[in-house]
Design an enzyme around this catalytic site. Structure first.
Site, short mmCIF file in Angstrom:
data_model
loop_
_atom_site.label_atom_id
_atom_site.label_comp_id
_atom_site.label_asym_id
_atom_site.label_seq_id
_atom_site.Cartn_x
_atom_site.Cartn_y
_atom_site.Cartn_z
N ASP A 275 65.97 -56.55 63.32
CA ASP A 275 66.66 -55.29 63.01
C ASP A 275 66.22 -54.68 61.69
OD1 ASP A 275 67.93 -57.44 61.70
OD2 ASP A 275 69.87 -56.45 61.68
N HIS A 276 65.16 -55.23 61.11
CA HIS A 276 64.55 -54.64 59.91
C HIS A 276 63.08 -54.27 60.13
CE1 HIS A 276 67.91 -55.45 57.06
NE2 HIS A 276 68.22 -56.29 58.03
N HIS B 2 73.14 -53.04 55.63
CA HIS B 2 74.10 -52.89 56.73
C HIS B 2 75.39 -52.25 56.27
CE1 HIS B 2 72.01 -55.38 59.77
NE2 HIS B 2 71.56 -56.07 58.73
N HIS C 87 69.32 -65.79 52.78
CA HIS C 87 69.53 -65.28 54.14
C HIS C 87 68.38 -65.74 55.03
CE1 HIS C 87 70.79 -62.49 57.27
NE2 HIS C 87 69.61 -61.88 57.24
N ASP D 19 69.54 -57.89 53.09
CA ASP D 19 70.60 -58.81 53.49
C ASP D 19 70.78 -59.95 52.50
OD1 ASP D 19 70.57 -57.12 55.63
OD2 ASP D 19 70.00 -58.60 57.12
N HIS E 193 62.33 -58.60 54.99
CA HIS E 193 62.31 -59.88 55.69
C HIS E 193 62.03 -59.65 57.17
CE1 HIS E 193 66.48 -58.59 56.25
NE2 HIS E 193 66.72 -59.57 57.10
N HIS F 253 63.61 -60.32 60.12
CA HIS F 253 64.57 -60.15 61.21
C HIS F 253 64.31 -58.86 61.99
CE1 HIS F 253 67.79 -63.17 59.61
NE2 HIS F 253 66.81 -63.75 60.27
#
Length: 255
Positions: free
Chosen positions: A60-61, A171, A114, A133, A56, A58
């Site tokens: 932090d990915h 995570h 998410h 996530d 996805h 975001h």
């Protein structure tokens, strides 16, 4: 032969994953939180990156991808519906599409909730599911874009995978997820035992992911919304599981 899996800690509490086919030499990365940690594993192993699978959009990915590709060029794959907010894709996929990594056929699963367009990658021969996530160890991702019904449907898909599937989530949230789970399912001996193991692992600086799907089915309240004890715990004995899920997610948001 199943692919070799390496879990790569990134940033503060993220995980990326590398899977390697020894026969063909192909190596796939699932998500790219930061370049340095991933490049270090590739260099230590002597692996050549061939594919990057993005779950996805975001930051932090995906934020490590540009720097990583400078020295480790690879084919980038992500969700078609998410392509407008992902890094440039070499292949845009939808649920039901099949990817080939080494000698293994990989299934794409839509797990929106998410985010809209979040996908998971299921490696049936290697018994690995990269869920980022969506389904997480002892929890699930916060609903930033999707509805409770969407996330419930997504988790229901993942719950039907073979129980010996390893759930590779994004995570290190297991301990905090477990503390919440105990408020919903306080008398579950499997959950109590698992939380002891999680606490010990974290005290020793060890990762608590991946986790076995069988463990999640026994201890993760978001997969247990039809359990009479959990329904009683949230005062929803006669409710549909999707409604119970929505209530549990709301409680987690405020925990």
């Amino acid at each position: 032969m199943p692919l070799e899996l390496v879990t790569v800690p990134c940033l503060k509490d993220n995980y990326a994953y590398l899977v390697h086919d020894a026969e063909t030499g192909e190596t796939a990365l699932i998500d790219a939180p930061e370049a340095g940690a991933i490049a270090a594993v590739l260099e230590d192993k002597g692996w050549t990156l061939s594919h990057v699978l993005l779950t996805h959009h975001h930051w932090d990915h995906i934020d490590g991808l540009t720097d990583l590709l400078k020295d480790h060029p690879a084919k980038v794959i992500g969700a078609k519906i998410d392509a407008h907010r992902l890094p440039p894709l070499d292949r845009a996929v939808v649920e039901g599409d099949t990817l080939i990594i080494g000698s293994e056929a990989i299934q794409v699963i839509d797990v929106s909730g998410h985010t809209i367009g979040h996908i998971a990658f299921y490696f049936p021969e290697s018994k690995l599911a990269f869920t980022a996530d969506s389904l997480m160890a002892l929890g699930c991702g916060r609903l930033f874009e999707g509805t409770p019904d969407q996330m419930f449907d997504s988790l229901s898909k993942l719950a039907t995978l073979p129980a010996d599937t390893m759930i590779c989530s994004g995570h290190e949230y297991t301990q905090s997820n477990g503390k919440f789970a105990l408020t919903i399912d306080p008398d579950n001996p499997a959950l109590i035992s698992r939380m002891r193991q999680v606490q010990t692992a974290r005290e020793q600086g060890e990762a608590t992911v991946p986790s076995m799907l069988s463990e999640e089915l026994a201890t993760n309240p978001f997969l247990r919304c039809n359990d009479p004890g959990i329904k009683a715990s949230v005062g929803m004995i006669d409710a549909q599981p999707s409604a119970v899920f929505a209530e549990i997610r709301k409680r987690k948001d405020n925990f």
